[in-house]
Design an enzyme around this catalytic site. Structure first.
Site, short mmCIF file in Angstrom:
data_model
loop_
_atom_site.label_atom_id
_atom_site.label_comp_id
_atom_site.label_asym_id
_atom_site.label_seq_id
_atom_site.Cartn_x
_atom_site.Cartn_y
_atom_site.Cartn_z
N CYS A 332 0.82 -1.21 0.00
CA CYS A 332 0.00 0.00 0.00
C CYS A 332 0.86 1.27 0.00
O CYS A 332 1.46 1.60 -1.01
CB CYS A 332 -0.97 -0.03 1.17
SG CYS A 332 -2.40 1.05 0.94
N HIS A 416 -3.97 -4.89 0.23
CA HIS A 416 -3.60 -5.51 1.51
C HIS A 416 -3.67 -7.04 1.41
O HIS A 416 -4.76 -7.60 1.42
CB HIS A 416 -4.53 -5.03 2.62
CG HIS A 416 -4.28 -3.62 3.04
ND1 HIS A 416 -3.74 -3.29 4.26
CD2 HIS A 416 -4.47 -2.45 2.40
CE1 HIS A 416 -3.63 -1.98 4.36
NE2 HIS A 416 -4.07 -1.45 3.23
N GLU A 418 -3.01 -9.20 3.65
CA GLU A 418 -3.53 -9.81 4.89
C GLU A 418 -5.04 -9.76 4.93
O GLU A 418 -5.69 -10.53 5.65
CB GLU A 418 -2.94 -9.11 6.12
CG GLU A 418 -3.68 -7.88 6.62
CD GLU A 418 -3.61 -6.69 5.69
OE1 GLU A 418 -4.36 -5.71 5.91
OE2 GLU A 418 -2.78 -6.70 4.75
#
Length: 442
Positions: A332, A416, A418
């Protein structure tokens, strides 16, 4: 030229009248609630009542309304004024309004440091039904400046819930509003781009005063990273809990030392790295590149974070001092800083990407992942030097979503991996980073 003030009332809730239904008073299986009579006649209320907030004053008596009335305003820089009801903290706050299309995960969104300086509008209408629990925090505090929702749940239903959303925000001094037309505001943001807004429950402030605040406040060019980064290095050891682990196969016994730059890092990025067998040292955003290299890490992570990458030249210099000397993974904000460090340019998007349902295509394999994203800036791939390959593309707008520079042992993603909240499609990126570090060791 100053914007024209335009007041917009909350949406009206329609009542359904089905012709095949019996009148309420004729339903024998329903009990009718009886309210005690007051000494105030209906005529006196009609003729002599003064309404203030949620209280009606009539003939020197007062009767509490059984519902909450509008007590807050959202004033946007375009001059539109949206009446709403407040929850959480009271006061006046200014921020950039962005919309998030995630269906779930509002607690992770509240605690994502990348939302510093922003009001988050949830396009999913019903928020608060699962309450708040101590396990879903993505950082140590709420960094966003306000929450805008259509409907606030009047009850919670979740086995992990410890408090309501209203209580949670009030304790953390975060403002929230509801009963506002979030669909209309979202359409306005999509048409005009992200707008600066002011939330206020202060009746003493005029609409024009709040409008002036919105039109004079700036977020572009402001260093927001320094306000969310840790102050001292620390070690991270926590892994994804066994009940939430979704990675197939056995964990490798091989361990890699990763230095993670905290530009606003989320806890689940650290948990995923740890679950993949990494020993993690988290360092502040201002930690010198020379000191990082002295730690002799196997790899370096540049994390997510809020705001404009052009506002943090010190971070760009840090990235420039590291790339090519150890395997690097940017996420990011880290992806944007890498783009600038390589000599590329970044730009502010019209309304950014915020949500857990963005399709991204891996140009190497053709695989499409549904990703979680939260950013207002992007890398211009045309400005990057020769040798840098665009590996991922956002299928909604064809923007650059991933890079690889093999000669520099570098990879980055604009989204992202995750995915907290969001689907787990992109978790494989952590495995790719592990393979890059393993190959470098050999």
């Amino acid at each position: 030229m100053a914007a024209t003030v335009q007041r917009i009332s909350p949406p009206v809730t329609k009542s359904w009248n089905h012709s095949n239904e019996k009148p309420l008073q004729n339903r024998s299986n329903l009990s009718i609630l009886q309210f005690p009579r007051t000494s105030i006649s209906s005529r006196s209320i009609r003729t002599n009542a003064i309404s203030t907030g949620s209280t009606i004053y009539a003939d020197n008596n007062e009767v509490k309304r059984p519902w909450k009335t509008s007590d807050a305003r959202l004033v946007l820089e375009d001059g539109s004024i949206w009446n709403a009801k407040s929850f959480g903290a009271k006061g006046t706050q200014v921020g950039e309004v962005v919309f998030n299309t995630s269906l779930t995960g509002y607690q992770e969104i509240l605690t994502d440091p990348s939302y510093a300086g922003q009001f988050v509008l949830m396009t999913n209408p019903h928020i608060g039904n699962t309450g708040i629990n101590p396990d879903d925090e993505e950082s140590s505090q709420c960094f966003l400046d306000g929450l805008i929702i259509r409907s606030l749940s009047i009850c919670t239903s979740n086995w992990r819930c410890t408090e309501t959303l209203d209580e949670y925000l009030a304790k953390r001094n975060i403002m929230g509003i509801y009963d506002v037309d979030t669909r209309a505001i979202t359409r306005r943001l999509r048409q005009d781009g992200s707008l600066i807004g002011v939330l206020s429950t202060d009746e003493s402030k005029t609409d024009n005063e709040l409008l002036q605040m919105a039109q004079t406040w700036k977020i572009v060019g402001v260093d927001l990273i320094s306000g969310v980064s840790c102050k001292e290095p620390y070690e991270w050891t926590e892994k994804t809990g066994s009940e939430w682990e979704f990675k197939r196969g056995k964990n490798s016994t091989e361990q890699f030392h990763v230095v993670a730059y905290d530009f606003g890092i989320k806890h689940n990025i650290l948990r995923r790295l740890s679950s993949y067998g990494c020993k993690i040292t988290v360092v502040p955003s201002t930690f010198p590149a020379s000191e990082t290299l002295k730690l002799k890490p196997d790899g370096i992570l540049f994390s997510n974070g809020p705001g404009d990458p052009s506002a943090v030249p010190y971070a760009v210099e840090t990235v420039r001092g590291i790339i090519g000397k150890a395997p690097v993974f940017g996420v990011c904000m880290g992806h944007q800083l890498i783009g600038q460090a390589l000599g590329g340019k970044t730009f502010k998007m019209k309304f950014g990407h915020h949500g857990g349902n963005h399709p991204v295509k891996d140009m190497r394999s053709g695989r499409v992942d549904i990703s979680a994203q939260n950013h207002n800036y992007a890398v211009d791939p045309e400005s990057l030097p020769e040798g840098v390959k665009v590996t991922h593309v956002n299928l909604n707008d064809a923007s650059c979503a991933g890079l690889v520079y093999e000669d520099m042992k570098l990879m980055s993603l604009q989204y992202h991996p995750e995915s907290s909240p969001g689907p787990h499609d992109s978790d494989l990126a952590f495995g790719e980073f592990i393979e890059m570090m393993r190959a470098n060791k050999v």
